[in-house]
Design a protein around this motif. Structure first.
Motif, short mmCIF file in Angstrom:
data_model
loop_
_atom_site.label_atom_id
_atom_site.label_comp_id
_atom_site.label_asym_id
_atom_site.label_seq_id
_atom_site.Cartn_x
_atom_site.Cartn_y
_atom_site.Cartn_z
N PRO A 135 1.26 -2.40 1.40
CA PRO A 135 -0.20 -2.44 1.51
C PRO A 135 -0.88 -1.63 0.40
N PHE A 136 -2.10 -2.02 0.09
CA PHE A 136 -2.91 -1.29 -0.88
C PHE A 136 -3.96 -0.50 -0.12
N PHE A 137 -3.85 0.81 -0.18
CA PHE A 137 -4.72 1.68 0.61
C PHE A 137 -6.11 1.79 -0.02
N LYS A 138 -6.22 1.34 -1.25
CA LYS A 138 -7.50 1.17 -1.92
C LYS A 138 -7.26 0.26 -3.12
N GLY A 139 -8.31 -0.38 -3.60
CA GLY A 139 -8.21 -1.09 -4.85
C GLY A 139 -7.59 -2.48 -4.82
N ALA A 140 -7.35 -3.07 -3.63
CA ALA A 140 -6.73 -4.40 -3.58
C ALA A 140 -7.62 -5.44 -4.25
N LYS A 141 -8.92 -5.38 -3.95
CA LYS A 141 -9.85 -6.37 -4.51
C LYS A 141 -9.94 -6.21 -6.03
N GLU A 142 -10.01 -4.96 -6.50
CA GLU A 142 -10.10 -4.70 -7.94
C GLU A 142 -8.83 -5.20 -8.66
N ASP A 226 -15.21 0.44 -13.76
CA ASP A 226 -14.87 0.91 -12.42
C ASP A 226 -13.53 0.34 -11.94
N GLN A 227 -13.26 -0.91 -12.32
CA GLN A 227 -11.97 -1.53 -12.00
C GLN A 227 -10.83 -0.74 -12.62
N ILE A 228 -11.01 -0.39 -13.88
CA ILE A 228 -9.97 0.36 -14.60
C ILE A 228 -9.67 1.68 -13.90
N LYS A 229 -10.74 2.40 -13.51
CA LYS A 229 -10.55 3.69 -12.85
C LYS A 229 -9.80 3.53 -11.53
N THR A 230 -10.17 2.51 -10.75
CA THR A 230 -9.50 2.28 -9.46
C THR A 230 -8.03 1.97 -9.67
N ILE A 231 -7.71 1.13 -10.66
CA ILE A 231 -6.32 0.76 -10.92
C ILE A 231 -5.53 1.96 -11.42
N GLN A 232 -6.14 2.79 -12.24
CA GLN A 232 -5.46 4.01 -12.71
C GLN A 232 -5.16 4.95 -11.54
N ASP A 233 -6.09 5.00 -10.58
CA ASP A 233 -5.89 5.86 -9.40
C ASP A 233 -4.78 5.35 -8.49
N LEU A 234 -4.48 4.04 -8.58
CA LEU A 234 -3.44 3.47 -7.72
C LEU A 234 -2.06 4.03 -8.04
N SER A 235 -1.85 4.33 -9.30
CA SER A 235 -0.50 4.68 -9.75
C SER A 235 -0.22 6.16 -9.59
#
Length: 597
Positions: A135-142, A226-235
């Motif tokens: 599961p993606f706890f945040k950022g799935a849509k991005e 904002d997408q970039i920031k969310t994806i960077q936070d995923l990792s």
């Protein structure tokens, strides 16, 4: 009474519940053998008293207990499921409360299709050859948007002819066979690899962002930023390189300064694709129960409705019910689960990394202003729970018309609009309206777990009413009421100067108008009032429209009032049978209504 109840315990698995003298639920536990487990809480000589071998938290709970109830089950695994359900629904005072009503999204692709697309789901799709990521706890849509921006996948769910996406080179046109299945599958596999390594998408996104900015499309550029920031936070930034392309989950828990921190890593094909963390404020350090925390945290991450990433789970610590939990998950998903604490190698290094993240999260949380304010509110008002999840209630009506109730939720430091609720009410006075609103909410605790705190817009009478409802539900919820300052018999809502009163279990409190605790509670109350008023106005407009419809049919105001008093609202009037309407009026009026609805 308690001593006599202890003599009735059977040698069977089940769940036991301790209650205090006021009938409030203190603790829920499960047992392989009820008689042996429950009796282990006590010393019986020279008189019945708490067993000093138990933790201080459990000893205090036993000293408050005056009544015991139990439910037998077929197995210890069934008892574990029932225990977890009770804890989520009722929030007993002395259980560690890890309730979470969130269902996290997954990204999936249905490989049965000739030209498959990536989609978001929160539940299992009952088909073969479906691949899940998350599961993606945040950022799935991005992440999904970034995939469709970076790869020439089929952009629309249903498309029968070439569209704009083909023209701008965002789609290869599978709808008109402009690409072979083999070539499309190659794109799909590249997109899958990008999902497993989200940071690989960033370079292309940065290029698109600069392109938009160059063309002065600043809004689109900001969205991609904002997408970039969310994806960077995923990792999760790690140096560990897994030798095998494995799928598994890692869990770790840590406690410091009365804060409990939990972390989950999700590993797909040897890469951490998402991580989740949760912080919970304990009443004191003695509440830290490793076995209870791991059980609840793992169970809430493996619900029957959600897809499973892997059947292998690694934890930083060993805990008592490890084998039982492993067997329960195997039975629940009809797959063999493996639950282990690794002692060496890369799995151990990942568990250590998860623990390190749990420690860092506590340090970040301690610096959070919201946490400090909520902790101050908990201590000042002598609350049992740290008020991370607050529900605020208000009602609205106009001279007994368009009666509505409103629930607003404040959770994790912000208003949670997905949890807002409104209710149509049949009563016309404030007390009965609040009774109806709170009762409706309490009856839904089994589906939507209760919060830490209820905040009621009202005074002492409504505080006592809320207490009675919570007591009858058995849930562990703190309650405060806030009463507006009255000037010339009217509510005074001036920001920063209203001298509102706070009603608590210990009495009435009046804080200075510049007190941050008061201003915070006023902010919550005012949001509930805004939500209630807006729903009331919408309801009133609808009722006026429906009333106007009946008046245009030639039905008198007196007759309409008679119908409303009986049916409660216009929808029920329009849905009533001809015979019912006739019995309240006459055949002519009944026929008019039925012929025009």
């Amino acid at each position: 009474m308690l001593e006599n109840e202890l003599k009735t315990l059977p040698d069977l698995p089940g769940v036991y519940q301790y209650f205090d003298a006021q009938g409030k639920l203190l603790y829920v536990g499960k047992a392989k053998n009820l008689k042996n487990r429950v009796r282990s809480y006590f010393n019986f000589t020279p008189k019945l008293c708490p067993n000093p071998n138990n933790s201080l938290r459990i000893q205090k709970m036993i000293s408050e207990a005056s009544h015991l109830e139990f439910i037998t089950t077929k197995s210890e695994a069934d008892a574990l499921i029932l225990e977890n359900s009770f804890i989520k629904q009722l929030h007993p005072k002395y259980n560690i409360l890890l309730r979470d009503d969130k269902t996290y999204p997954y990204i999936y692709i249905d490989l049965n299709e000739d030209f498959p697309r990536f989609e978001i789901t929160r539940k299992i799709i009952k088909k073969n050859k479906i691949k899940y990521f998350g599961p993606f706890f945040k950022g799935a849509k991005e992440l999904l948007n970034a995939l469709y921006l970076s790869f020439e996948l089929r952009q629309k769910k249903s498309c029968k002819e070439l569209c704009l996406f083909y023209q701008i080179k965002r789609c290869k046109g599978p709808c008109e066979k402009k690409i072979t299945q083999e070539a499309y599958e190659k794109i799909t596999q590249e997109a899958i690899q990008a999902l497993l390594n989200p940071l690989s998408l960033v370079k292309n996104l940065e290029h698109k962002m600069l392109e938009y900015a160059k063309n002065e499309n600043y809004e689109e550029a900001a969205l991609i930023r904002d997408q970039i920031k969310t994806i960077q936070d995923l990792s999760v930034k790690i140096q560990i390189d897994l030798a095998k392309l494995e799928d598994f989950d890692v869990f770790a828990v840590y406690c410091e300064d009365n804060l409990l921190s939990m972390v989950r890593f999700v590993i797909n094909n040897g890469k951490i694709i998402s991580s989740n963390h949760k912080i919970l404020a304990l009443k004191n350090q003695s509440e830290f129960d490793l076995n209870a925390i791991y059980k609840q945290y793992i169970l809430e991450n493996y619900t029957q409705e959600a897809p499973i990433n892997s059947t292998r789970i690694y934890t930083h610590d060993e805990f008592e019910d490890m084998e039982l939990l492993q067997d329960l998950l195997s039975k629940r998903f009809s797959k063999k689960f493996h639950l282990k604490m690794p002692k060496l190698g890369e799995k151990k290094a990942l568990c250590d990394l998860a623990l390190e993240n749990a420690k860092i999260n506590i340090q970040k949380h301690l610096k959070n202003e919201n946490y400090l304010l909520l902790k101050e509110i908990k201590d000042f008002f002598n609350l049992q729970n740290y008020p991370n999840h607050i529900e605020i209630f208000d009602n609205s009506h106009m001279q007994g018309e368009a009666n509505v109730g409103a629930l607003v939720a404040f959770k994790d430091g912000k208003f949670n609009k997905n949890s807002y609720r409104h209710y149509h009410l049949s009563y016309k006075n404030d007390y009965d309206q609040m009774l109806q609103t709170l009762s409706k909410r309490a009856l839904s605790f089994d589906k939507n777990p209760p919060p830490d705190l209820w905040l009621i817009d009202g005074g002492d009478a409504l505080l006592k009413l809320a207490n009675d409802i919570i007591k009858s539900s058995g849930a562990n919820v703190d309650i405060l009421a806030i009463s507006k300052e009255k000037i010339d018999a009217k509510a005074h809502r001036a920001k920063g100067s209203a001298k509102d009163k706070i009603y608590t279990q210990d009495g009435k409190i009046q804080l200075n108008t510049d007190d941050k605790k008061l201003q915070f509670l006023q902010k919550l109350r005012d949001e509930a009032h805004r939500f209630a008023i807006s729903f009331h106005q919408k309801t009133k407009r609808k009722q006026d429209l429906q009333s106007s419809k009946l008046i245009q049919l030639g039905i008198s105001q007196g007759c309409i009032k008679k119908f409303l008093d009986y049916y409660g609202n216009f929808d029920n009037i329009f849905n009533a049978s001809f015979d019912e309407l006739k019995s309240l009026s006459n055949a002519k009026i009944a026929r008019l209504i039925k012929d025009n609805t």
